[in-house]
Design an enzyme around this catalytic site. Structure first.
Site, short mmCIF file in Angstrom:
data_model
loop_
_atom_site.label_atom_id
_atom_site.label_comp_id
_atom_site.label_asym_id
_atom_site.label_seq_id
_atom_site.Cartn_x
_atom_site.Cartn_y
_atom_site.Cartn_z
N ARG A 80 0.87 -1.23 -0.03
CA ARG A 80 -0.01 0.10 -0.10
C ARG A 80 0.83 1.45 0.08
O ARG A 80 0.29 2.44 -0.23
CB ARG A 80 -0.79 0.00 1.18
CG ARG A 80 -1.89 -1.07 1.18
CD ARG A 80 -2.72 -1.11 2.57
NE ARG A 80 -3.93 -0.29 2.53
CZ ARG A 80 -5.10 -0.73 2.43
NH1 ARG A 80 -5.39 -1.99 2.63
NH2 ARG A 80 -6.14 0.10 2.42
N LYS B 128 0.56 10.08 -1.74
CA LYS B 128 -0.15 11.12 -1.11
C LYS B 128 0.64 12.00 -0.09
O LYS B 128 0.43 13.20 0.07
CB LYS B 128 -1.58 10.54 -0.50
CG LYS B 128 -2.54 9.91 -1.52
CD LYS B 128 -2.99 11.03 -2.31
CE LYS B 128 -3.95 10.36 -3.21
NZ LYS B 128 -4.72 11.70 -4.13
N THR C 216 -12.04 -2.54 11.26
CA THR C 216 -13.21 -1.50 11.34
C THR C 216 -12.79 -0.48 10.20
O THR C 216 -11.73 -0.19 9.55
CB THR C 216 -13.39 -0.51 12.45
OG1 THR C 216 -12.22 0.28 12.71
CG2 THR C 216 -13.40 -1.59 13.68
N ARG C 217 -13.79 0.08 9.53
CA ARG C 217 -14.09 1.36 8.59
C ARG C 217 -14.89 2.07 9.04
O ARG C 217 -15.92 1.70 9.76
CB ARG C 217 -13.99 0.86 7.21
CG ARG C 217 -12.73 0.08 6.71
CD ARG C 217 -11.58 0.79 6.49
NE ARG C 217 -10.43 -0.03 6.05
CZ ARG C 217 -9.73 -0.83 6.70
NH1 ARG C 217 -9.86 -0.87 7.84
NH2 ARG C 217 -8.65 -1.20 5.90
N TYR D 180 0.46 4.14 -2.92
CA TYR D 180 -0.36 5.30 -2.57
C TYR D 180 -0.37 6.19 -1.32
O TYR D 180 -0.32 7.32 -1.56
CB TYR D 180 -1.89 4.43 -2.39
CG TYR D 180 -2.93 5.28 -2.42
CD1 TYR D 180 -3.23 5.90 -3.50
CD2 TYR D 180 -3.82 5.26 -1.35
CE1 TYR D 180 -4.35 6.82 -3.39
CE2 TYR D 180 -4.85 6.20 -1.27
CZ TYR D 180 -5.33 6.66 -2.39
OH TYR D 180 -6.57 7.59 -2.37
N1 UDP Z 1 -12.56 -6.38 2.33
C1 UDP Z 1 -13.03 -7.52 2.65
N2 UDP Z 1 -13.72 -8.07 1.41
C2 UDP Z 1 -13.42 -7.56 0.26
C3 UDP Z 1 -13.03 -6.27 -0.09
C4 UDP Z 1 -12.69 -5.65 1.21
O1 UDP Z 1 -13.15 -7.83 3.85
O2 UDP Z 1 -14.12 -8.12 -0.79
C5 UDP Z 1 -11.86 -5.50 3.36
C6 UDP Z 1 -10.55 -5.01 3.46
O3 UDP Z 1 -9.55 -6.29 3.88
C7 UDP Z 1 -10.57 -3.83 4.28
C8 UDP Z 1 -11.83 -3.40 4.44
O4 UDP Z 1 -12.61 -4.52 3.75
O5 UDP Z 1 -10.16 -4.38 5.73
C9 UDP Z 1 -12.12 -2.04 3.47
O6 UDP Z 1 -11.33 -2.32 2.44
P1 UDP Z 1 -11.36 -1.32 1.01
O7 UDP Z 1 -10.64 -2.15 0.00
O8 UDP Z 1 -12.95 -1.09 0.81
O9 UDP Z 1 -10.78 0.03 1.43
P2 UDP Z 1 -9.64 0.40 2.51
O10 UDP Z 1 -10.38 0.98 3.74
O11 UDP Z 1 -8.64 -0.98 2.92
O12 UDP Z 1 -8.72 1.18 1.79
#
Ligand code: UDP
Length: 323
Positions: free
Chosen positions: A145, A152, A213-214, A148
């Site tokens: 990662r 940025k 978490t997100r 990116y």
């Molecule tokens: N994720 C998941 N399944 C998927 C795609 C993503 O569990 O099919 C998880 C990923 O590992 C991360 C979170 O969802 O922990 C958010 O991933 P995303 O790619 O949306 O964006 P990020 O926040 O990592 O940039």
């Protein structure tokens, strides 16, 4: 009125195209520049033919020339999903570094205001939670990662260097997870993956145990915040995102319920350097921009699912035609 003619780099992308719509609605002239690496002309198709709108297909890492005056430049060009920037690592590094330099050079030449689309990824896998703008981050520069995150971080440094050395009027928005219509079906992010899988009644692919978490922000809230930031006089970075934090497994279940799907959940290995937690501290945006998100996850999903239903139908139609 903040600007009468704006340039949006990456304006055929998900967020850039919503910005183009906003400025057109506000009677501005809009120039979109995009090389369509991850952007899609269909996102701006409805604007083509509008006398206030111009599309220039161009790679912003090459010298940029835009005839006429420009009042504001919003620099949104970049692959932005983990799958995309791992597929295009060098392009991602180049657009964040060379592309930001070119866009800032144009801002200097035109005397334009400059707004950089930065990211919560500058915080990496954060050791401070939630993340305030004052946190310097925990980024692995050589991880997958890193292309990116470091691009940025460089772009932020370059933006502030142009501000300090050349007096350019600059803004930096750190965008947290955002979703809504015009996301690519196959961009690999959790939301498009889960909605498409749920609509196809396929298993939802949760990476790891799903406890990471997100915090998901609807694009309409983000666009409102970006506009307020551009209009403000805030030069230091500002987080924009929805502070409503949810584990990915909980998010998968929300999608299953919102689509009334019978899909189950399947677990897959957690990708390298996947941040364990992410939640914006939006105190600065609330105080300085009088901004906070209005759209709940439930309402935002209801606004977004019909777009995916339609996009899936047309993608499936196209694949039948091409057989
Ligand atoms: N994720 C998941 N399944 C998927 C795609 C993503 O569990 O099919 C998880 C990923 O590992 C991360 C979170 O969802 O922990 C958010 O991933 P995303 O790619 O949306 O964006 P990020 O926040 O990592 O940039």
């Amino acid at each position: 009125m903040v600007a009468s003619r704006v340039l949006i780099t990456g304006g055929a992308g998900f967020i850039g195209s919503h910005l183009a719509d906003l400025f057109i609605e506000r009677d501005c002239d809009v120039v979109v520049m995009d090389n369509l690496l991850t952007g899609d002309i269909r996102n701006i198709e409805h604007l083509i033919g509008n006398p206030r709108f111009t599309f220039i297909r161009h790679d912003v890492t090459q010298f940029i020339h835009v005839p006429g005056k420009i009042d504001s430049i919003l620099h949104f060009a970049s692959p932005a999903s983990p799958i995309d920037y791992q597929e295009f690592p060098i392009q991602t590094l180049k657009v964040g570094s060379l592309g930001t330099h070119k866009a800032l050079g144009l801002a200097k030449a035109c005397g334009a205001k400059f707004l950089l689309a930065s990211t919560s990824e500058v915080y990496g896998d954060p050791l401070v939670h939630p993340q305030p703008e004052s946190y310097w981050g925990n980024v692995n520069p050589i991880g997958v990662r890193g292309v990116y995150d470091e691009a940025k971080r460089f772009a932020e440094a370059m933006t502030l260097a142009y501000h300090r050395s050349h007096g350019i009027d600059t803004r930096i928005v750190r965008i947290f997870n955002t979703y809504g219509p015009r996301m690519r079906l196959n961009d690999g992010r959790a939301l498009p993956n889960f909605i498409c899988q749920a609509l196809r009644e396929e298993p939802l692919t949760v990476f790891g145990d799903g406890s990471q978490t997100r915090s998901f922000c609807h694009v309409s809230d983000l666009i409102d915040g970006i506009y307020r930031l551009l209009e403000s006089d805030v030069t230091d970075p500002v987080n924009l995102g929805n502070p409503d934090e949810i584990p990915i497994i909980g998010f998968a279940n929300e999608v299953i319920s919102a689509t009334s799907s019978t899909s189950k959940i399947e677990h897959f290995p957690l990708p390298e350097d996947d941040p364990q937690v992410r939640q914006p501290d939006i105190s600065r945006a609330m105080r300085l921009l009088n901004w906070k998100p209005k759209v709940s996850l439930r309402d935002g999903l209801a606004l977004t699912i019909p777009y995916f239903e339609k996009a899936l139908r047309s993608a499936e139609g196209e694949s039948v035609i091409s057989q």
